[in-house]
Motif scaffolding. Structure first.
Motif, PDB file in Angstrom:
ATOM      1  N   ARG A 172      -2.758   3.024  11.589  1.00 21.02           N
ATOM      2  CA  ARG A 172      -1.509   3.424  11.614  1.00 21.02           C
ATOM      3  C   ARG A 172      -0.553   2.608  11.234  1.00 21.02           C
ATOM      4  O   ARG A 172       0.671   2.893  10.830  1.00 21.02           O
ATOM      5  CB  ARG A 172      -1.097   3.590  13.172  1.00 21.02           C
ATOM      6  N   ALA A 173      -0.813   1.380  10.843  1.00 17.93           N
ATOM      7  CA  ALA A 173       0.211   0.222  10.160  1.00 17.93           C
ATOM      8  C   ALA A 173       0.401   0.818   8.833  1.00 17.93           C
ATOM      9  O   ALA A 173       1.560   0.253   8.177  1.00 17.93           O
ATOM     10  CB  ALA A 173      -0.492  -1.034  10.170  1.00 17.93           C
ATOM     11  N   TYR A 174      -0.191   1.933   8.122  1.00 18.66           N
ATOM     12  CA  TYR A 174       0.144   2.124   6.947  1.00 18.66           C
ATOM     13  C   TYR A 174       1.153   3.600   6.881  1.00 18.66           C
ATOM     14  O   TYR A 174       1.307   4.312   5.995  1.00 18.66           O
ATOM     15  CB  TYR A 174      -1.251   2.712   6.165  1.00 18.66           C
ATOM     16  N   GLU A 175       1.420   4.210   8.104  1.00 20.42           N
ATOM     17  CA  GLU A 175       2.194   5.156   8.456  1.00 20.42           C
ATOM     18  C   GLU A 175       3.419   4.882   7.604  1.00 20.42           C
ATOM     19  O   GLU A 175       4.306   3.922   7.454  1.00 20.42           O
ATOM     20  CB  GLU A 175       2.648   5.505   9.628  1.00 20.42           C
TER      21      GLU A 175
ATOM     22  N   ALA B  24       2.061   4.213  -2.045  1.00 20.71           N
ATOM     23  CA  ALA B  24       1.191   3.172  -2.003  1.00 20.71           C
ATOM     24  C   ALA B  24       0.443   3.048  -3.615  1.00 20.71           C
ATOM     25  O   ALA B  24      -0.034   3.994  -4.105  1.00 20.71           O
ATOM     26  CB  ALA B  24      -0.098   3.308  -1.215  1.00 20.71           C
ATOM     27  N   SER B  25       0.285   1.911  -3.823  1.00 18.82           N
ATOM     28  CA  SER B  25      -0.696   1.422  -5.169  1.00 18.82           C
ATOM     29  C   SER B  25      -2.036   1.846  -5.001  1.00 18.82           C
ATOM     30  O   SER B  25      -2.433   1.968  -3.646  1.00 18.82           O
ATOM     31  CB  SER B  25      -0.298   0.140  -5.492  1.00 18.82           C
ATOM     32  N   LEU B  26      -2.736   1.910  -6.003  1.00 17.93           N
ATOM     33  CA  LEU B  26      -4.382   1.972  -5.831  1.00 17.93           C
ATOM     34  C   LEU B  26      -4.807   0.763  -4.911  1.00 17.93           C
ATOM     35  O   LEU B  26      -5.766   1.081  -4.114  1.00 17.93           O
ATOM     36  CB  LEU B  26      -4.917   2.324  -7.107  1.00 17.93           C
ATOM     37  N   PRO B  27      -4.436  -0.526  -5.133  1.00 16.12           N
ATOM     38  CA  PRO B  27      -4.851  -1.500  -4.458  1.00 16.12           C
ATOM     39  C   PRO B  27      -4.424  -1.259  -2.930  1.00 16.12           C
ATOM     40  O   PRO B  27      -5.513  -1.674  -1.842  1.00 16.12           O
ATOM     41  CB  PRO B  27      -4.304  -2.849  -4.796  1.00 16.12           C
ATOM     42  N   GLU B  28      -3.426  -0.766  -2.554  1.00 14.05           N
ATOM     43  CA  GLU B  28      -2.881  -0.525  -1.251  1.00 14.05           C
ATOM     44  C   GLU B  28      -3.774   0.446  -0.494  1.00 14.05           C
ATOM     45  O   GLU B  28      -4.157   0.444   0.638  1.00 14.05           O
ATOM     46  CB  GLU B  28      -1.694  -0.207  -1.049  1.00 14.05           C
ATOM     47  N   LEU B  29      -4.108   1.539  -1.577  1.00 13.59           N
ATOM     48  CA  LEU B  29      -5.247   2.448  -0.895  1.00 13.59           C
ATOM     49  C   LEU B  29      -6.625   1.931  -0.551  1.00 13.59           C
ATOM     50  O   LEU B  29      -6.998   2.304   0.136  1.00 13.59           O
ATOM     51  CB  LEU B  29      -4.938   3.826  -1.841  1.00 13.59           C
ATOM     52  N   HIS B  30      -6.888   1.114  -1.297  1.00 17.73           N
ATOM     53  CA  HIS B  30      -8.107   0.678  -1.338  1.00 17.73           C
ATOM     54  C   HIS B  30      -8.215  -0.344   0.062  1.00 17.73           C
ATOM     55  O   HIS B  30      -9.142  -0.312   0.744  1.00 17.73           O
ATOM     56  CB  HIS B  30      -8.282  -0.293  -2.523  1.00 17.73           C
ATOM     57  N   ALA B  31      -7.119  -1.017   0.322  1.00 15.34           N
ATOM     58  CA  ALA B  31      -6.996  -1.869   1.510  1.00 15.34           C
ATOM     59  C   ALA B  31      -6.907  -0.973   2.836  1.00 15.34           C
ATOM     60  O   ALA B  31      -7.755  -1.126   3.924  1.00 15.34           O
ATOM     61  CB  ALA B  31      -5.842  -2.485   1.757  1.00 15.34           C
ATOM     62  N   LEU B  32      -6.423   0.278   2.430  1.00 15.85           N
ATOM     63  CA  LEU B  32      -6.332   1.288   3.768  1.00 15.85           C
ATOM     64  C   LEU B  32      -7.823   1.956   3.872  1.00 15.85           C
ATOM     65  O   LEU B  32      -8.169   2.013   5.117  1.00 15.85           O
ATOM     66  CB  LEU B  32      -5.389   2.417   3.381  1.00 15.85           C
ATOM     67  N   ARG B  33      -8.774   2.290   2.838  1.00 14.55           N
ATOM     68  CA  ARG B  33      -9.936   2.666   2.899  1.00 14.55           C
ATOM     69  C   ARG B  33     -10.735   1.665   3.716  1.00 14.55           C
ATOM     70  O   ARG B  33     -11.209   1.746   4.530  1.00 14.55           O
ATOM     71  CB  ARG B  33     -10.459   2.760   1.509  1.00 14.55           C
ATOM     72  N   ILE B  34     -10.693   0.359   3.631  1.00 10.99           N
ATOM     73  CA  ILE B  34     -11.296  -0.696   4.360  1.00 10.99           C
ATOM     74  C   ILE B  34     -11.116  -0.511   5.845  1.00 10.99           C
ATOM     75  O   ILE B  34     -11.853  -0.383   6.710  1.00 10.99           O
ATOM     76  CB  ILE B  34     -10.859  -2.014   3.746  1.00 10.99           C
ATOM     77  N   ARG B  35      -9.652  -0.216   5.963  1.00 15.20           N
ATOM     78  CA  ARG B  35      -9.496   0.071   7.524  1.00 15.20           C
ATOM     79  C   ARG B  35      -9.839   1.138   8.006  1.00 15.20           C
ATOM     80  O   ARG B  35     -10.253   1.253   9.372  1.00 15.20           O
ATOM     81  CB  ARG B  35      -7.752  -0.344   7.561  1.00 15.20           C
TER      82      ARG B  35
ATOM     83  N   GLY C 242     -12.823   7.400  -1.407  1.00 13.43           N
ATOM     84  CA  GLY C 242     -14.127   6.590  -2.073  1.00 13.43           C
ATOM     85  C   GLY C 242     -14.352   7.222  -3.766  1.00 13.43           C
ATOM     86  O   GLY C 242     -14.229   6.553  -4.543  1.00 13.43           O
ATOM     87  N   GLU C 243     -13.859   8.257  -3.736  1.00 13.13           N
ATOM     88  CA  GLU C 243     -13.663   9.306  -5.136  1.00 13.13           C
ATOM     89  C   GLU C 243     -12.438   8.402  -5.968  1.00 13.13           C
ATOM     90  O   GLU C 243     -12.669   8.158  -6.895  1.00 13.13           O
ATOM     91  CB  GLU C 243     -13.434  10.591  -5.036  1.00 13.13           C
ATOM     92  N   ILE C 244     -11.388   8.158  -5.184  1.00 12.72           N
ATOM     93  CA  ILE C 244     -10.521   7.624  -5.773  1.00 12.72           C
ATOM     94  C   ILE C 244     -10.645   6.187  -6.369  1.00 12.72           C
ATOM     95  O   ILE C 244     -10.527   5.749  -7.396  1.00 12.72           O
ATOM     96  CB  ILE C 244      -9.100   7.529  -5.031  1.00 12.72           C
ATOM     97  N   ASN C 245     -11.295   5.249  -5.444  1.00  7.93           N
ATOM     98  CA  ASN C 245     -11.628   4.167  -5.858  1.00  7.93           C
ATOM     99  C   ASN C 245     -12.590   3.941  -6.909  1.00  7.93           C
ATOM    100  O   ASN C 245     -12.565   3.173  -7.939  1.00  7.93           O
ATOM    101  CB  ASN C 245     -12.204   3.560  -4.481  1.00  7.93           C
ATOM    102  N   ASP C 246     -13.450   4.968  -6.948  1.00 10.80           N
ATOM    103  CA  ASP C 246     -14.722   4.998  -7.874  1.00 10.80           C
ATOM    104  C   ASP C 246     -14.126   5.256  -9.398  1.00 10.80           C
ATOM    105  O   ASP C 246     -14.338   4.502 -10.312  1.00 10.80           O
ATOM    106  CB  ASP C 246     -15.632   6.060  -7.695  1.00 10.80           C
ATOM    107  N   ALA C 247     -12.990   6.137  -9.342  1.00 14.16           N
ATOM    108  CA  ALA C 247     -12.307   6.422 -10.636  1.00 14.16           C
ATOM    109  C   ALA C 247     -11.536   5.142 -10.992  1.00 14.16           C
ATOM    110  O   ALA C 247     -11.493   5.104 -12.396  1.00 14.16           O
ATOM    111  CB  ALA C 247     -11.671   7.864 -10.411  1.00 14.16           C
TER     112      ALA C 247
END
Length: 310
Positions: free
Chosen positions: A187-190, A196-207, A241-246
């Motif tokens: 929820r910190a990403y609300e 969000a940049s792609l690296p930020e989306l990746h960080a959200l993916r980890i959470r 995951g699809e976004i990160n793979d691309a």
């Protein structure tokens, strides 16, 4: 299948069970990955290691400071060897799927001839990465480290911090705190996702992965609303995951183009990089819609009811 933990079980021993179950998956695929970098084996091993690393963060505070350290280090090294093999395989599989679906018509309306130069380059990269995996796992040290980890997990109480009188130690008392902590991290990403940049989306993916895996760790003791709470998290992770793979593929294609001499390979790369960027834009739009539903009042209520069973 849920991990066989109980509400009255010490949290540290529940963690041991979770890690032992994931290690069993790694062990079951070890020979196939060692001998041939089996695609399914690499994929399942990586998933098991990801869940294990999350389990080590979730349950780790209940172990002595150094108990998990050598095993965490080994799994990190193994993951580093597997990642290039997995990424090369995914890139090649996605390219084949794109070619099968598109035929001679590219997404931008232009024609292509099957992108043979690019496919040959990706197939060569996959073979090289697979060979590295096999070479690493063929070392006696890798097998010894795996055996040492199994011996540790099979010994009840090994490395566990003793319970402190008056302090909670059971699953029923501590799991809600852990689950809501993972939800708070998400929820910190609300308010930040749209831009969000792609690296930020990746960080959200980890959470989100940590939230998903934590829910799965405690599935056996959560209420019937577990499925309603878990489903959207899993769906979002598949899309991320699809976004990160691309994104990874687009970056690797860029690096490949920088070292390419043949004009045909450069042309193939330019074409397929445009496809990757289009996929990212499409999936980002879909992700934004899913994100809004994930933290809706209805979803939060389902999460709360699942946890309330404890």
């Amino acid at each position: 299948m849920p991990y066989p933990i109980t509400p009255d079980q010490p949290l540290v021993e529940a963690g041991r069970q979770v890690m032992a179950a994931e290690l069993a998956i790694v062990e079951s695929h070890f020979a196939a990955v060692r001998d041939a970098a089996d695609e399914t084996g690499v994929h399942e091993t990586r998933k098991a290691i990801r869940r294990t690393r999350t389990a080590m963060r979730v349950f780790g505070p209940n172990f002595t400071p150094d108990a998990l350290k050598p095993h965490r280090r080994f799994l990190r090294k193994l993951m580093r060897r597997l990642a290039p093999s997995r990424d090369a395989t995914v890139m090649l599989n996605h390219l084949d799927a794109y070619l099968d679906e598109a035929g001679s018509a590219a997404e931008d309306g232009q024609t292509n001839d099957g992108l043979p130069a690019l496919r040959a380059a990706l197939a060569g990269a996959r073979a090289a990465r697979d060979e590295e995996v096999c070479r690493y796992l063929a070392r006696p040290r890798a097998r010894k480290r795996l055996a040492a980890y199994r011996a540790f997990l099979d010994q009840s109480g090994a490395g566990a911090l003793p319970a402190t009188p008056g302090e909670p130690f059971r699953v029923a008392a501590l799991a809600p705190v852990l689950l809501y902590g993972r939800l708070a991290d998400v929820r910190a990403y609300e308010g930040r996702v749209d831009e969000a940049s792609l690296p930020e989306l990746h960080a959200l993916r980890i959470r989100l992965k940590e939230l998903r895996y934590s829910l799965e760790f405690f599935e056996a003791v959560l209420g019937p609303d577990f499925a309603t709470a878990h489903g959207p998290v899993k769906e979002m992770l598949e899309l991320l995951g699809e976004i990160n793979d691309a994104h990874v593929a687009e970056g690797r294609l860029k690096a490949l183009a920088a070292g390419a001499d043949a004009g045909s390979l450069r042309a193939d790369i330019a074409h397929y990089r445009a496809v990757q960027k289009a996929w990212i834009a499409r999936d980002r739009a879909a992700f934004t819609i899913l994100w809004e539903s994930l933290l809706s009042p209805a979803w939060r209520q389902a999460f709360a009811l699942a946890v309330a069973a404890l």
